[in-house]
Design an enzyme around this catalytic site. Structure first.
Site, PDB file in Angstrom:
ATOM      1  N   ASP A  13       0.825  -1.249  -0.002  1.00  0.00           N
ATOM      2  CA  ASP A  13      -0.138  -0.056  -0.166  1.00  0.00           C
ATOM      3  C   ASP A  13       0.860   1.162  -0.163  1.00  0.00           C
ATOM      4  OD1 ASP A  13      -2.218  -1.952   0.290  1.00  0.00           O
ATOM      5  OD2 ASP A  13      -1.750  -1.742   2.220  1.00  0.00           O
ATOM      6  N   LYS A  16       2.278   1.941  -5.305  1.00  0.00           N
ATOM      7  CA  LYS A  16       2.973   1.271  -6.460  1.00  0.00           C
ATOM      8  C   LYS A  16       2.176   1.758  -7.566  1.00  0.00           C
ATOM      9  CE  LYS A  16       3.334  -2.622  -4.246  1.00  0.00           C
ATOM     10  NZ  LYS A  16       2.927  -2.375  -2.959  1.00  0.00           N
ATOM     11  N   GLY A  42      -3.783  -5.100  -3.773  1.00  0.00           N
ATOM     12  CA  GLY A  42      -4.848  -4.282  -4.023  1.00  0.00           C
ATOM     13  C   GLY A  42      -4.067  -2.863  -4.492  1.00  0.00           C
ATOM     14  N   HIS A  43      -4.020  -2.467  -5.715  1.00  0.00           N
ATOM     15  CA  HIS A  43      -3.740  -1.112  -6.139  1.00  0.00           C
ATOM     16  C   HIS A  43      -4.787  -0.296  -6.588  1.00  0.00           C
ATOM     17  CE1 HIS A  43       0.383  -3.309  -7.560  1.00  0.00           C
ATOM     18  NE2 HIS A  43       0.071  -3.259  -6.207  1.00  0.00           N
ATOM     19  N   GLN A 176       2.382  -6.231  -2.776  1.00  0.00           N
ATOM     20  CA  GLN A 176       2.917  -6.433  -1.348  1.00  0.00           C
ATOM     21  C   GLN A 176       4.040  -5.413  -1.138  1.00  0.00           C
ATOM     22  OE1 GLN A 176       2.032  -9.545  -3.001  1.00  0.00           O
ATOM     23  NE2 GLN A 176       0.035  -9.087  -2.286  1.00  0.00           N
TER      24      GLN A 176
HETATM   25  P1  IMP Z   1      -2.171 -12.935   3.062  1.00  0.00           P
HETATM   26  O1  IMP Z   1      -1.080 -12.462   1.889  1.00  0.00           O
HETATM   27  O2  IMP Z   1      -3.611 -12.652   2.385  1.00  0.00           O
HETATM   28  O3  IMP Z   1      -1.758 -14.446   3.398  1.00  0.00           O
HETATM   29  O4  IMP Z   1      -1.802 -11.873   4.357  1.00  0.00           O
HETATM   30  C1  IMP Z   1      -0.538 -11.992   4.897  1.00  0.00           C
HETATM   31  C2  IMP Z   1      -0.287 -10.451   5.433  1.00  0.00           C
HETATM   32  O5  IMP Z   1       0.115  -9.868   4.371  1.00  0.00           O
HETATM   33  C3  IMP Z   1      -1.458  -9.696   6.155  1.00  0.00           C
HETATM   34  O6  IMP Z   1      -1.271  -8.931   7.143  1.00  0.00           O
HETATM   35  C4  IMP Z   1      -2.083  -8.958   4.998  1.00  0.00           C
HETATM   36  O7  IMP Z   1      -2.714  -7.829   5.480  1.00  0.00           O
HETATM   37  C5  IMP Z   1      -0.895  -8.465   4.256  1.00  0.00           C
HETATM   38  N1  IMP Z   1      -1.159  -8.108   2.852  1.00  0.00           N
HETATM   39  C6  IMP Z   1      -0.916  -9.145   1.745  1.00  0.00           C
HETATM   40  N2  IMP Z   1      -1.092  -8.420   0.716  1.00  0.00           N
HETATM   41  C7  IMP Z   1      -1.261  -7.314   0.809  1.00  0.00           C
HETATM   42  C8  IMP Z   1      -1.120  -5.921   0.063  1.00  0.00           C
HETATM   43  O8  IMP Z   1      -1.418  -5.945  -1.184  1.00  0.00           O
HETATM   44  N3  IMP Z   1      -1.044  -4.819   0.822  1.00  0.00           N
HETATM   45  C9  IMP Z   1      -0.915  -4.664   2.232  1.00  0.00           C
HETATM   46  N4  IMP Z   1      -0.979  -5.808   2.920  1.00  0.00           N
HETATM   47  C10 IMP Z   1      -1.016  -6.981   2.255  1.00  0.00           C
HETATM   48 MG    MG Z   2      -2.693  -2.056  -1.798  1.00  0.00          MG
END
Ligand code: IMP
Ligand code: MG
Length: 334
Positions: A13, A16, A42-43, A176
């Site tokens: 977040d 990007k 999520g972008h 991420q």
């Molecule tokens: P998962 O990737 O859904 O397994 O989540 C693992 C951790 O990564 C959690 O803390 C999520 O909130 C975080 N996370 C995964 N993808 C994103 C992203 O695109 N943005 C922010 N946090 C993310």
């Molecule tokens: Mg995001």
């Protein structure tokens, strides 16, 4: 021409999507390739006054001449992809690699039903972790077996290498953030694989010799959704006061936040082999920077912050985001 890699420098977040969208309009890459985990990302891209929320489609979709691909290292959720392709009107120029893993309903149920994943780690509930488990166990179905995805399936690795051979520019879109990496992040409060620049390249099938630039994207403050350590975390009342209240694109959860962390930023530059960096949302810290598109018009305190980042992290700042809209961006001469 080579590959330019964009990755997040903190916990995701960082903005990007917006920076990649800007880059794609200015530098006109031939292909934008999405790496990273999958639809847990999520972008948000605001272009021509319209907000687009992307979970699988590359943020470079704003450039209609850029071909869009999803690399074999990425997990695909058919429903998420189909909906996005329809909403964005990118049918015909998006290609999904045959070897992408397929997220199924049971992965989503497992992610949301597991107290370890959902409560303890605080995952996005997108099914990404459980699908990665099966990929490692070599039982996961691949996209090549999906009838619904047939129109999109391609050897995206071959497409990228043909383009590189022709001398075209390719942008690799990471997702991420560095400290959500399975290896380099705040384990166990991390995502289900490495998400640093090297892995993003592996996800799309390019080796180190093709990489020309690695741009690490930092936000002007640090946010994190889900659990895990966050140095300097501010309480919700303080976030309200500073105007730093944000919600997750995928989950709608409130994001935790802290001031810019120079130590993390320095480490992110090392872990990703960054050649430059971008700073987003500088207007959230220096309101007079809002909407500025030329360096000379930035307020003095914002310029001072940019210089401090350059000195501390040791790479030039190339882009500065000054608002939501894609063109609310300052390009710095490096
Ligand atoms: P998962 O990737 O859904 O397994 O989540 C693992 C951790 O990564 C959690 O803390 C999520 O909130 C975080 N996370 C995964 N993808 C994103 C992203 O695109 N943005 C922010 N946090 C993310
Ligand atoms: Mg995001």
């Amino acid at each position: 021409m080579t590959v330019t890699v964009f990755v997040g420098g903190f916990f995701g977040d960082e903005g990007k999507g917006k920076i990649i969208a800007y880059y794609s309009l200015v530098e006109k890459p031939r292909i934008a390739a999405r790496g990273g985990v999958g639809p847990n990302a999520g972008h948000t891209v605001v272009f021509n006054g319209q907000a687009h929320r992307l979970r699988l489609v590359p943020s470079a979709f704003v450039n209609k001449d850029t071909r869009l691909v999803i690399g074999p290292g990425v997990l695909v959720d058919e429903a998420v992809l189909t909906k996005e392709v329809g909403e964005l009107g990118v049918d015909g120029r998006i290609h999904v690699d045959n070897n992408c893993g397929l997220i199924e309903q049971r992965h989503i149920e497992k992610d949301r039903g597991s107290s370890h994943l959902k409560q303890e780690i605080g995952t996005t509930g997108s099914g990404s972790g459980p699908a990665m488990e099966e990929r490692v166990s070599r039982t996961l179905r691949l996209c090549s077996s999906s009838e619904n995805l047939k129109p999109y399936l391609a050897d995206t690795v071959a497409m990228i290498h043909e383009e590189l051979q022709r001398g075209g520019l390719v942008v690799a879109e990471g997702t991420q953030g560095t400290f959500l990496s399975l290896y380099h992040g705040t384990y166990p409060y991390v995502t289900s694989k490495d998400v640093t620049a090297s892995s993003i390249c592996a996800d799309i099938g390019v080796g180190p010799k093709h990489v020309g630039e690695v741009i690490v994207v930092f936000k002007s403050y640090v946010t994190r959704v889900g659990n895990g350590p966050l140095r300097g975390e501010l309480d919700p009342a303080e976030l309200e006061r500073r105007g730093w209240v944000e919600r997750g694109t995928v989950t709608g959860r409130l994001r935790r936040a802290a001031p810019f962390d120079f130590e993390l930023a320095k480490r992110a530059v090392k872990l990703n082999g960054a050649t430059a960096c971008a700073i987003t949302k500088i207007d959230a810290v220096y309101p007079d920077a809002k909407g500025v598109r030329e360096y000379s018009k930035l307020p003095a305190d914002a310029k001072k912050f940019i210089e401090e980042v350059e000195v501390e992290v040791g790479v030039p700042v190339k882009y500065v985001g000054t608002g939501e809209e894609v063109f609310d961006t300052v390009t710095l001469e490096c």
